[in-house]
Design a protein around this motif. Sequence first.
Motif, PDB file in Angstrom:
ATOM      1  N   ASN A 247      41.249  68.021  35.341  1.00 52.36           N
ATOM      2  CA  ASN A 247      42.070  67.516  36.451  1.00 52.36           C
ATOM      3  C   ASN A 247      41.156  66.900  37.505  1.00 52.36           C
ATOM      4  OD1 ASN A 247      44.284  67.013  38.109  1.00 52.36           O
ATOM      5  ND2 ASN A 247      44.172  69.042  39.066  1.00 52.36           N
ATOM      6  N   PRO A 248      40.549  65.749  37.203  1.00 50.91           N
ATOM      7  CA  PRO A 248      39.529  65.202  38.099  1.00 50.91           C
ATOM      8  C   PRO A 248      40.054  64.465  39.318  1.00 50.91           C
ATOM      9  CG  PRO A 248      39.796  63.769  36.201  1.00 50.91           C
ATOM     10  CD  PRO A 248      40.696  64.963  35.971  1.00 50.91           C
ATOM     11  N   GLY A 249      41.320  64.005  39.278  1.00 48.82           N
ATOM     12  CA  GLY A 249      41.798  63.167  40.368  1.00 48.82           C
ATOM     13  C   GLY A 249      41.056  61.846  40.341  1.00 48.82           C
ATOM     14  N   PHE A 250      40.812  61.272  41.513  1.00 43.49           N
ATOM     15  CA  PHE A 250      40.049  60.024  41.573  1.00 43.49           C
ATOM     16  C   PHE A 250      39.131  60.057  42.790  1.00 43.49           C
ATOM     17  CE2 PHE A 250      39.046  55.646  42.510  1.00 43.49           C
ATOM     18  CZ  PHE A 250      38.841  55.099  41.247  1.00 43.49           C
TER      19      PHE A 250
ATOM     20  N   LYS B 250      36.972  62.278  43.794  1.00 43.67           N
ATOM     21  CA  LYS B 250      36.860  63.549  44.517  1.00 43.67           C
ATOM     22  C   LYS B 250      35.714  64.427  44.019  1.00 43.67           C
ATOM     23  CE  LYS B 250      41.851  63.724  45.462  1.00 43.67           C
ATOM     24  NZ  LYS B 250      43.110  64.473  45.244  1.00 43.67           N
ATOM     25  N   GLN B 251      35.364  64.271  42.738  1.00 46.29           N
ATOM     26  CA  GLN B 251      34.292  65.056  42.138  1.00 46.29           C
ATOM     27  C   GLN B 251      33.202  64.107  41.643  1.00 46.29           C
ATOM     28  OE1 GLN B 251      34.433  68.345  42.093  1.00 46.29           O
ATOM     29  NE2 GLN B 251      36.578  68.687  42.654  1.00 46.29           N
TER      30      GLN B 251
ATOM     31  N   THR C  27      41.604  58.469  31.094  1.00 43.13           N
ATOM     32  CA  THR C  27      40.490  59.107  31.788  1.00 43.13           C
ATOM     33  C   THR C  27      39.213  58.306  31.547  1.00 43.13           C
ATOM     34  OG1 THR C  27      40.086  60.555  29.895  1.00 43.13           O
ATOM     35  CG2 THR C  27      41.514  61.398  31.638  1.00 43.13           C
TER      36      THR C  27
ATOM     37  N   SER D 295      31.845  59.354  39.178  1.00 45.10           N
ATOM     38  CA  SER D 295      32.932  60.281  39.470  1.00 45.10           C
ATOM     39  C   SER D 295      33.933  60.278  38.327  1.00 45.10           C
ATOM     40  CB  SER D 295      33.624  59.859  40.774  1.00 45.10           C
ATOM     41  OG  SER D 295      34.754  60.667  41.043  1.00 45.10           O
TER      42      SER D 295
ATOM     43  N   ALA E  74      37.279  60.277  36.482  1.00 45.45           N
ATOM     44  CA  ALA E  74      38.566  59.784  36.981  1.00 45.45           C
ATOM     45  C   ALA E  74      39.679  60.084  35.998  1.00 45.45           C
ATOM     46  CB  ALA E  74      38.489  58.282  37.230  1.00 45.45           C
ATOM     47  N   GLY E  75      40.769  60.635  36.527  1.00 44.41           N
ATOM     48  CA  GLY E  75      41.960  60.856  35.719  1.00 44.41           C
ATOM     49  C   GLY E  75      42.840  59.626  35.741  1.00 44.41           C
TER      50      GLY E  75
ATOM     51  N   TYR F   1      45.283  57.043  36.976  1.00 41.74           N
ATOM     52  CA  TYR F   1      45.589  56.641  38.347  1.00 41.74           C
ATOM     53  C   TYR F   1      47.015  57.022  38.720  1.00 41.74           C
ATOM     54  CZ  TYR F   1      45.248  53.756  42.562  1.00 41.74           C
ATOM     55  OH  TYR F   1      45.205  53.325  43.858  1.00 41.74           O
TER      56      TYR F   1
ATOM     57  N   ALA G 292      49.269  59.712  37.903  1.00 44.06           N
ATOM     58  CA  ALA G 292      49.356  61.027  37.272  1.00 44.06           C
ATOM     59  C   ALA G 292      50.751  61.321  36.738  1.00 44.06           C
ATOM     60  CB  ALA G 292      48.927  62.103  38.267  1.00 44.06           C
TER      61      ALA G 292
END
Length: 368
Positions: free
Chosen positions: A26-29, A31-32, A140, A170, A172-173, A175, A177
Amino acid sequence: MATLSFPVADHPSPTGTAEREAILANPGFGKQFSDHMVRALWTVGDGWHGGEVVPFGPIQLSPAAAVLHYAQEVFEGLKAYRHEDGSIWAFRPEANAARMARSCARLALPELPEADFIASIKALVQADEAWVPAFGTGETSLYLRPFMFASEAFLGVRPANEVYYSVIASPAGAYFAGGMKPVSLWVSTDFARAGEGGTGAAKCGGNYASSLAGQLEGISHGCDQAVFLDSSTHTYIEELGGMNLFLVYKDGRLVTPELTGTILEGVTRSSILALAKDLGLQPEERRVPIQEWKDGAESGELAEVFACGTAAVVTAVGTLKWDGGEVTVGDPSIGGGIGEVTSSIRRSLLDVQYGRAQDTNGWMTRLA
């Protein structure tokens, strides 16, 4: 051949497997971030030197660094995709390298040769290969952010004599979701993203900063984003804060605003123009009055509108609002819906990027 090399420095405490897998799930975009980063330095006397891959972490910077006072910086954005055989690829990275060189020329920064740009992203991806999401996990990828800024400590309006280059990554999941849905746009007439003779065609932070007030204005009117017009006449469509626009007509025309020096030339934009004829469309690059959008939506001649960019690839646009009115392209009951052309173009790009379709244009470059 690249003139810079990027040896890898050992990371004293890389992210553990379990923690990394939890992030990738669950990486989001944006953020990690992966374990490493690339860095290199340019100086007037020595040119580009000191390339290396080091542990991700803070950059030590003088409070007098020129970038903090005069905004002399540029950046790029592209993705690394895992294919079914486990290999990792980038989509048209040479186009990103060329655009970064153009941005550097406009911002009076030293140009990084294409070979060094490609070598830098390869070095980072190979060091952090485990951070590239597995094939078959949806849309992803590992988002790559090369950037360059004036690091010299001085106060004075002139090009810096010392410049720092870096690449960070980073995971990325998808865009969207919850699945892609049409976005609504506000016509910004009080704010312009860029002006004639300015930096609109360069990918630099100032352009994005100048778009934020318009974006907030759009949100205050219940819209997702703002669409900016030319700064001279407030008549012609330019782009969103970070995406190019396309209009699809019922007669098969695919129209996008021409590049006037105030619009960023998107890699996705140019790819769509190249794909258009294969999809039975007639591509047109020209100045597009905002009134044409309104009239086309009212008459039904305008079948679809979409925005495009690296992060979201292709995004359907449903409703256009302005002070005193609004129109919706497509079915108003569902915010416009997602048209066949928009879906087809999006699918065509993604299939090439993830290796599900033959790369007939030679757009993919293997990174690892």
